[in-house]
Design a protein around this motif. Structure first.
Motif, PDB file in Angstrom:
ATOM      1  N   THR A   1      -1.132   1.548   0.177  1.00  0.00           N
ATOM      2  CA  THR A   1      -0.034   1.104   1.032  1.00  0.00           C
ATOM      3  C   THR A   1       0.735   2.298   1.593  1.00  0.00           C
ATOM      4  O   THR A   1       0.871   3.340   0.952  1.00  0.00           O
ATOM      5  N   THR A   2       1.253   2.108   2.804  1.00  0.00           N
ATOM      6  CA  THR A   2       2.019   3.159   3.473  1.00  0.00           C
ATOM      7  C   THR A   2       3.173   2.526   4.226  1.00  0.00           C
ATOM      8  O   THR A   2       3.001   1.469   4.855  1.00  0.00           O
TER       9      THR A   2
ATOM     10  N   SER B   1       4.998  -1.164   7.959  1.00  0.00           N
ATOM     11  CA  SER B   1       4.203  -0.688   6.829  1.00  0.00           C
ATOM     12  C   SER B   1       2.802  -1.257   6.928  1.00  0.00           C
ATOM     13  O   SER B   1       2.521  -2.135   7.755  1.00  0.00           O
ATOM     14  N   SER B   2       1.903  -0.766   6.082  1.00  0.00           N
ATOM     15  CA  SER B   2       0.523  -1.260   6.075  1.00  0.00           C
ATOM     16  C   SER B   2       0.046  -1.401   4.643  1.00  0.00           C
ATOM     17  O   SER B   2       0.542  -0.735   3.734  1.00  0.00           O
ATOM     18  N   THR B   3      -0.944  -2.279   4.445  1.00  0.00           N
ATOM     19  CA  THR B   3      -1.426  -2.580   3.096  1.00  0.00           C
ATOM     20  C   THR B   3      -2.495  -1.613   2.627  1.00  0.00           C
ATOM     21  O   THR B   3      -2.708  -1.450   1.436  1.00  0.00           O
TER      22      THR B   3
ATOM     23  N   ASN C   1      -6.650  -1.881   6.827  1.00  0.00           N
ATOM     24  CA  ASN C   1      -5.766  -1.366   7.872  1.00  0.00           C
ATOM     25  C   ASN C   1      -4.884  -0.288   7.276  1.00  0.00           C
ATOM     26  O   ASN C   1      -4.498  -0.351   6.109  1.00  0.00           O
ATOM     27  N   SER C   2      -4.580   0.712   8.079  1.00  0.00           N
ATOM     28  CA  SER C   2      -3.740   1.794   7.585  1.00  0.00           C
ATOM     29  C   SER C   2      -2.842   2.298   8.705  1.00  0.00           C
ATOM     30  O   SER C   2      -3.235   2.323   9.874  1.00  0.00           O
ATOM     31  N   LEU C   3      -1.642   2.660   8.339  1.00  0.00           N
ATOM     32  CA  LEU C   3      -0.687   3.252   9.267  1.00  0.00           C
ATOM     33  C   LEU C   3      -1.007   4.731   9.362  1.00  0.00           C
ATOM     34  O   LEU C   3      -0.990   5.447   8.359  1.00  0.00           O
TER      35      LEU C   3
ATOM     36  N   CYS D   1       3.823   3.554  17.005  1.00  0.00           N
ATOM     37  CA  CYS D   1       3.022   3.759  15.809  1.00  0.00           C
ATOM     38  C   CYS D   1       1.559   3.432  16.082  1.00  0.00           C
ATOM     39  O   CYS D   1       1.241   2.561  16.904  1.00  0.00           O
TER      40      CYS D   1
ATOM     41  N   TYR E   1      -1.958   2.292  14.150  1.00  0.00           N
ATOM     42  CA  TYR E   1      -2.594   1.804  12.935  1.00  0.00           C
ATOM     43  C   TYR E   1      -4.043   1.475  13.250  1.00  0.00           C
ATOM     44  O   TYR E   1      -4.440   1.301  14.407  1.00  0.00           O
TER      45      TYR E   1
ATOM     46  N   GLY F   1      -8.267   0.776  11.235  1.00  0.00           N
ATOM     47  CA  GLY F   1      -9.051   0.575  10.031  1.00  0.00           C
ATOM     48  C   GLY F   1     -10.484   0.260  10.374  1.00  0.00           C
ATOM     49  O   GLY F   1     -10.965   0.531  11.483  1.00  0.00           O
TER      50      GLY F   1
END
Length: 659
Positions: free
Chosen positions: A61-62, A79-81, A85-87, A100, A102, A104
Motif C-alpha cells: 500500500t502507498t 492512496s493505492s492498495t 495497482n500502485s501509486l 498523480c 497510477y 499496474g
C-alpha cells in the motif's frame, strides 16, 4: 519547533549513530532491509510552501501525503492498495491540485498480462478525483494501456498542463454521429480546476511522443517506425522552429547507431535542444540550435563513461548542468551558483556526498534536496535559498536509522582474459575483512549498471556477515560500446566469465573463503546466478535467482504477438549460444540448492521461466524451492513479500555458507 520538523517527527527518526555492528536475528534484519522506502517521490508546490510525499504503508500500500510547511496541516488525498495497482508519483499542478500517476498489471482473458498507466487530478484535500485521459468505452477499437503523459507543467499558468493524450476510436456503435473517430496521440491543454481541455496538436496515428520547450510551445515530435506491425527500433524526430507550424526533419534515434540523436531537453531561453549522441563509442552531450540552421556544438564528453542526462531546476528553467557515473555519480554545473551551492551542501553534509536537487518552487528560491551515501539510505531536505535555512523533511528508511551499515568501495579486478572489470565491494562492518563467506551479486538488465550508494539487498547480505561483490560485467551499460560487447545474452560467455572471476578475485585476495561462496541475482542477475553455477558447478554452495530468465528461446517466444517481437529476437540472437546459454537446458549441471522467487504478474520475465526451472531441477534431483507471489510483478514492490524473501535467502545462506 518548526512545522517542517513536525514532518520529520512522522517520517524521520534521526541520523545514524555509531554503534557496534553485530549480526542480529534474521527476522530483525529481514524486516529492517525488506521494508519498502518510507518516503519517496517527494515534490514541491509552486509556492514552495507545500510538499507531497509518497509514503509506504503495510505490504504494497502507498499513500500520497500533502504537508503544509507553514501551517503544519497534512492530508492524504489519494492512496493505492498495491495489489494490481500502485501509486507511482504525484506532483503539484497548482497550489491546490495534484496530478498523480497510477498503474499496474492485470490478467486479461484475451490478451494475457497487460500493463496500464493512468493520470488523475485530485484536490489536495482529496476531493474532485477525476481522470485526465480519454475515458474507456465499451466500443473502443483497441486497448489503451497508457492514457497519456504530462509534457509541460505550464509554469505561471495558475494550474494548467499540456498532456500528450492517447485517443482510441469507437467501433460498432449504431449511432455513428456520436461515436468517437479520432485516433492517435494528441496534445491537449487541460485546465486542472475545470478539467476543460483545448486541443493544441490534433491526434495523429503513428506519432508516439512530443517535447516542449518547458514554456508551452510544442517543438519536437517522435515517430516510432514499424513495418508489417513490427517495431524496427528506429524513431524519427521532427522539430518546429519557433513561431512556425511546419515540421522539419531532425534525425533518428536507433540504439547503437553512432548518428543517433537522443533528445533530453529543449531550453526556451536559448532556443536550443540538448541531446546525446555517440562520440568515440560513448554518449556525449550536444546542443543544437532550433532556428533552422541546425548548428550543433559539443557541450561535454567523458572518455571513461557515458554522459546520461541534463539537470534543470524548476519547471521551464534553463539547463544548469549534466550528469554521469564513473565509480560514483557526478553532476557538473554550467551555472556557477549551483556549482557553488553543491560545494556548500557537501561541506554541510560531509557524510552524504550523493546530493541531488529534486524539485524547486516556481521562483527557484525554495529547493528540495536529496542527500545520501553508501551507508546512509538518504534524507530529503527543504532549502530556503533566501535565508540559507535547511531542514530535514523525511528519511527514506527510518528502520535503518540506528543501524551501522557496511561501507561500499569501488574496486577493479582482472578477468581471465586480462580485461579490467569495475565492481563494488561491500565488507561487513563488524568483520576483519578476511576469509569471509561471500556472495556475488550481478545486476539486472543486462543493459544497466550498478553504482556507488545505498542498496538494500547487498546491505542485507553484509548485515548477515557476507562480503558482497557487485561486478559491472562486460555487457553493462554506461561504459561505452566496446565494454557493452554487443549484449550479455549474445555474448553471455564473456559476461558470465566476468561474474565468476569476481568471486574468484575475492578468494585470491583472501577476502573470501573458497568453500563458502554463493550467488544471488535479480532479473538478468537471476539468469547470471543460474548460468554461472551451471558453467562452474563446484564454485557456489547456494544459488538465489529472483525473477530470472532461464531459457533464451522462451524469452523470444514470449514476445510473439507483440510489436517488439522482432527486436527481442534480434537482441537475444539465434544459434547454438541460445541452447548453451540457457540455464533451463543445463539444469542437470546445477548441484547447489536453488531458491527461485517470482511474481505471477511479471511481464518482464514470465513466471513460466521459474516454473519450468523448478520442474527441471526437481527432475535432475537438485534441491530447489520456489517462492511465488500471485499478485506481484517483476519488482516485488511489497514489504511483506520482500521480508519473506530475505528471510528465505538468509535461511538458505545460513545452511550452506554460514554467517
Amino acid at each position: 519547533m518548526s512545522f517542517r520538523k513536525l514532518i520529520v517527527a512522522g517520517l524521520l527518526a534521526g541520523v545514524p549513530v555509531c554503534a557496534t555492528a553485530a549480526v542480529k536475528p534474521l527476522a530483525e534484519d529481514a524486516a529492517a532491509f525488506g521494508t519498502r522506502e518510507a518516503a519517496s517521490q517527494v515534490a514541491m508546490s509552486p509556492s514552495g510552501k507545500k510538499v507531497v510525499i509518497l509514503v509506504a504503508g503495510s505490504g504494497g500500500t502507498t499513500a500520497a501525503k500533502v504537508f503544509d510547511l507553514v501551517t503544519g496541516s497534512a492530508s492524504t488525498p489519494v492512496s493505492s492498495t498495491g495489489a494490481g495497482n500502485s501509486l507511482r508519483w504525484c506532483k503539484f499542478g497548482s497550489e491546490t491540485v495534484l496530478v498523480c500517476n497510477y498503474g499496474g498489471i492485470v490478467a486479461d482473458s484475451a490478451y494475457g498480462l497487460i500493463g496500464y498507466s493512468r493520470l488523475v487530478r485530485v484536490d489536495v484535500d482529496g476531493k474532485n478525483l477525476q481522470q485526465l485521459g480519454q475515458r474507456k468505452s465499451f466500443y473502443d477499437s483497441g486497448l489503451r494501456q497508457v492514457d497519456g503523459s504530462i509534457i509541460d507543467w505550464l509554469p505561471g499558468s495558475g494550474g494548467a498542463i499540456l498532456m500528450a493524450r492517447d485517443y482510441v476510436p469507437e467501433e460498432g456503435k449504431t449511432d455513428t454521429r456520436i461515436s468517437r473517430k479520432q485516433r492517435g496521440l494528441a496534445v491537449d491543454r487541460i485546465d486542472l480546476k475545470s478539467v476543460k481541455s483545448e486541443t493544441i496538436e490534433r491526434p495523429l496515428p503513428g506519432i508516439n511522443g512530443y517535447m516542449t520547450d518547458g514554456r508551452g510551445q510544442v517543438r519536437l515530435r517522435f515517430q516510432v517506425e514499424s513495418a508489417a506491425g513490427q517495431l524496427t527500433g528506429k524513431t524519427r524526430l521532427t522539430y518546429r522552429p519557433r513561431g512556425s507550424s511546419d515540421w522539419q526533419p531532425l534525425g533518428i534515434y536507433e540504439d547503437d547507431n553512432e548518428a543517433s540523436i537522443l533528445p533530453l531537453a529543449i531550453e526556451a531561453q536559448t532556443d536550443k535542444l540538448y541531446f546525446l549522441r555517440k562520440l568515440n563509442g560513448r554518449q556525449a552531450l550536444y546542443r543544437m540550435a532550433l532556428n533552422g540552421s541546425n548548428d550543433v556544438e559539443l557541450v561535454a564528453k567523458n572518455d571513461l563513461v557515458d554522459i546520461d542526462n541534463v539537470t534543470r531546476i524548476g519547471r521551464g528553467q534553463k539547463v544548469i548542468g549534466y550528469t554521469y557515473a564513473e565509480e560514483d555519480r557526478h553532476a557538473a554545473y554550467f551555472d556557477p551558483e549551483f556549482g557553488g551551492l553543491t560545494a556548500k551542501l557537501g561541506r554541510a553534509l560531509p557524510n552524504q556526498p550523493l546530493i541531488d536537487f529534486v524539485d524547486a518552487s516556481e521562483d527557484g528560491n525554495s529547493l528540495l534536496v536529496f542527500a545520501g551515501s553508501d551507508v546512509l539510505p538518504g534524507t530529503y531536505y527543504f532549502l530556503d535559498r533566501t535565508t540559507k535555512e535547511m531542514s530535514p523533511i523525511a528519511d527514506v528508511r527510518p528502520k535503518l536509522v540506528d543501524r551501522t551499515l557496511s561501507p561500499v568501495k569501488s574496486i577493479r579486478y582482472k578477468a581471465r582474459d586480462g580485461a579490467s572489470i569495475q565492481a563494488y565491494l561491500t565488507i561487513p562492518a563488524s568483520s576483519s575483512g578476511k576469509n569471509l563467506p561471500a556472495v556475488v551479486l550481478p545486476h539486472g538488465g543486462p543493459s544497466a549498471r550498478d553504482e556507488w550508494g545505498f542498496d538494500w539487498l547487498p546491505q542485507f547480505l553484509a548485515a548477515r556477515g557476507y562480503a558482497v561483490i557487485q561486478p559491472n560485467y562486460r555487457g553493462s551499460e554506461g561504459f561505452g560500446d566496446q565494454y557493452k560487447n554487443v549484449n550479455a545474452f549474445k555474448n553471455w560467455e564473456t559476461a558470465i566469465g566476468d561474474v565468476n572471476d569476481a568471486v574468484r578475485h575475492l578468494v585470491t585476495e583472501g577476502i573470501a573463503d573458497k568453500n563458502r561462496l554463493a550467488i544471488v541475482g535479480w532479473s538478468y542477475g537471476g539468469y547470471a546466478a543460474l548460468q554461472s553455477a551451471a558453467v562452474d558447478p563446484t564454485l557456489y554452495k547456494a544459488i538465489v535467482a529472483i525473477a530470472p530468465v532461464t531459457d533464451l528461446a522462451l524469452l523470444k517466444s514470449e514476445s510473439e504477438g507483440y510489436t517488439n517481437s522482432n527486436l527481442v529476437k534480434e537482441f537475444v540472437g539465434s544459434g547454438d549460444h541460445v541452447r548453451r546459454g540457457s540455464p533451463l537446458r543445463n539444469a542437470s549441471a546445477l548441484k547447489a540448492p536453488v531458491l527461485l522467487v517470482h511474481g505471477d504478474l511479471d511481464i518482464n520475465v514470465g513466471v513460466q521461466h521459474s516454473l519450468q526451472m523448478e520442474s527441471a531441477l526437481k527432475s535432475s534431483g537438485s534441491p530447489v524451492e520456489l517462492l511465488r507471489y500471485p499478485e506481484l510483478d517483476h519488482q516485488l514492490v511489497d514489504s511483506n513479500a520482500r521480508v519473506e524473501m530475505l528471510t528465505k535467502i538468509g535461511e538458505l545462506l545460513g545452511r550452506t555458507i554460514g554467517n
